[in-house]
Every structure is written in structure tokens, then in C-alpha cells.
Design a protein around this motif. Structure first.
Motif, PDB file in Angstrom:
ATOM      1  N   SER A  50       6.774  -4.064  -6.825  1.00  0.00           N
ATOM      2  CA  SER A  50       6.825  -4.419  -8.190  1.00  0.00           C
ATOM      3  C   SER A  50       7.938  -3.493  -8.933  1.00  0.00           C
ATOM      4  N   PHE A  51       8.482  -2.684  -8.077  1.00  0.00           N
ATOM      5  CA  PHE A  51       9.786  -1.739  -8.780  1.00  0.00           C
ATOM      6  C   PHE A  51      10.959  -2.127  -7.885  1.00  0.00           C
ATOM      7  N   ALA A  62       4.918 -11.877  -8.932  1.00  0.00           N
ATOM      8  CA  ALA A  62       4.116 -12.391  -9.933  1.00  0.00           C
ATOM      9  C   ALA A  62       3.414 -13.742  -9.866  1.00  0.00           C
ATOM     10  N   LYS A  63       4.104 -14.604  -8.745  1.00  0.00           N
ATOM     11  CA  LYS A  63       3.398 -15.711  -8.610  1.00  0.00           C
ATOM     12  C   LYS A  63       2.456 -15.820  -7.747  1.00  0.00           C
ATOM     13  N   ASN A  64       1.953 -14.697  -7.004  1.00  0.00           N
ATOM     14  CA  ASN A  64       0.944 -14.476  -6.036  1.00  0.00           C
ATOM     15  C   ASN A  64      -0.339 -14.332  -6.786  1.00  0.00           C
ATOM     16  N   PRO A  68      -2.718  -8.087  -8.385  1.00  0.00           N
ATOM     17  CA  PRO A  68      -3.749  -7.237  -9.228  1.00  0.00           C
ATOM     18  C   PRO A  68      -3.227  -7.373 -10.722  1.00  0.00           C
ATOM     19  N   ASP A  69      -4.044  -7.493 -11.559  1.00  0.00           N
ATOM     20  CA  ASP A  69      -3.758  -7.537 -13.016  1.00  0.00           C
ATOM     21  C   ASP A  69      -2.941  -6.419 -13.328  1.00  0.00           C
ATOM     22  N   GLU A  70      -3.266  -5.113 -12.912  1.00  0.00           N
ATOM     23  CA  GLU A  70      -2.441  -4.061 -13.110  1.00  0.00           C
ATOM     24  C   GLU A  70      -0.980  -4.204 -12.850  1.00  0.00           C
ATOM     25  N   ILE A  71      -0.881  -4.970 -11.762  1.00  0.00           N
ATOM     26  CA  ILE A  71       0.711  -5.189 -11.283  1.00  0.00           C
ATOM     27  C   ILE A  71       1.484  -6.361 -12.401  1.00  0.00           C
ATOM     28  N   LEU A  72       0.664  -7.206 -12.481  1.00  0.00           N
ATOM     29  CA  LEU A  72       1.000  -8.263 -13.470  1.00  0.00           C
ATOM     30  C   LEU A  72       1.243  -7.606 -14.703  1.00  0.00           C
TER      31      LEU A  72
END
Length: 142
Positions: A50-51, A62-64, A68-72
Motif C-alpha cells: 500500500s506504500f 485496491a481491487k483485491n 483489509p478495510d484498514e488498507i482500503l
């Protein structure tokens, strides 16, 4: 190993943690993006991706559907790349709170509404706001 071999391994096999970790740090963003798109990737690796400096990696992440919600959430904060934000908004498991926030951006509204799991209240709010915006314009033309 060649990139083609790496992509084949990612597509065809269940990779070990160490293999996924290694490939998530590959020089080729296409390899890292493929890792981010897989459903069996541990949280720590997804978080690291994500970084990533390459936006294509973040878009695939993001499409995955297993992201997890936190990463979205992290992908939407301080991020102006519209393609990443659209990828988050199109994820059917995107939390309602994130969809609601993204729906406030005009350029994301169609994507939010197109998400088949978008809550009805968000769609209704967008329709009401659209009417409020258009109504003054109609009054000005008369």
C-alpha cells in the motif's frame, strides 16, 4: 528468474510467505501488482504494498476483494490519484463509510453508484444532492 516465470508462478501456484514477500519487493511493478491482486497474501505484505511508489500496484491492491478495510482506508487518505480512488470505490467489500466519503468527490460518484453493494442511502443522498445542484441552474435560465 525472468518476469514471465515470476508471473506464471504467481498465477499458477500457492506461494509461500517468503516467496510472496520476495516477489512483493521485485523491481518490476507488474510483479508487485500481481502480488497485491492475490487473495492469499498476508496482511503485512499487503500493507507494505500500500506504500508502493508505483500507482499500478496500489490500484491492483485496491481491487483485491480480500484487501483489509484498514488498507482500503489508507489508500484513500491523502491520495489524489483518481484511478486508485476509483479502484477502492469499485471494490464490492469497500466499507460504507469509505464509499460515503468518496461519494463526495464528483469524479468518483459514478464509480460509487456502480458498486453493486453501495448502500441505498448513499445513492439516495447523491440523487438528492444532484437535484439541489440542478434546481438553481434551472431557475437561472428562466
Amino acid at each position: 528468474q525472468s518476469d514471465l516465470v515470476k508471473l506464471t508462478i504467481l498465477k499458477e501456484f500457492d506461494c509461500s510467505y517468503s516467496m510472496l514477500e520476495t516477489l512483493s519487493k521485485d523491481d518490476n511493478p507488474e510483479i508487485r501488482a500481481k502480488v497485491g491482486s492475490l487473495v492469499n497474501v498476508p496482511f503485512e505484505i499487503l500493507e507494505e504494498l500500500s506504500f508502493d511508489e508505483d500507482d499500478s500496484v496500489k490500484i491492483e491492491l485496491a481491487k483485491n476483494l480480500q484487501c483489509p478495510d484498514e488498507i482500503l482506508e489508507d489508500l484513500t487518505l491523502n491520495n489524489s490519484n483518481i484511478e486508485i480512488l476509483k479502484a477502492v470505490a469499485s471494490n464490492v467489500f469497500c466499507p460504507d463509510e469509505i464509499l460515503e466519503r468518496l461519494s463526495k468527490k464528483i469524479e468518483l460518484q459514478d464509480t460509487v453508484i456502480s458498486n453493486e453493494y453501495c448502500p441505498e442511502y448513499i445513492i439516495t443522498n447523491l440523487k438528492i444532492n444532484d437535484i439541489k445542484i440542478k434546481q438553481p441552474l434551472l431557475n437561472q435560465t428562466t
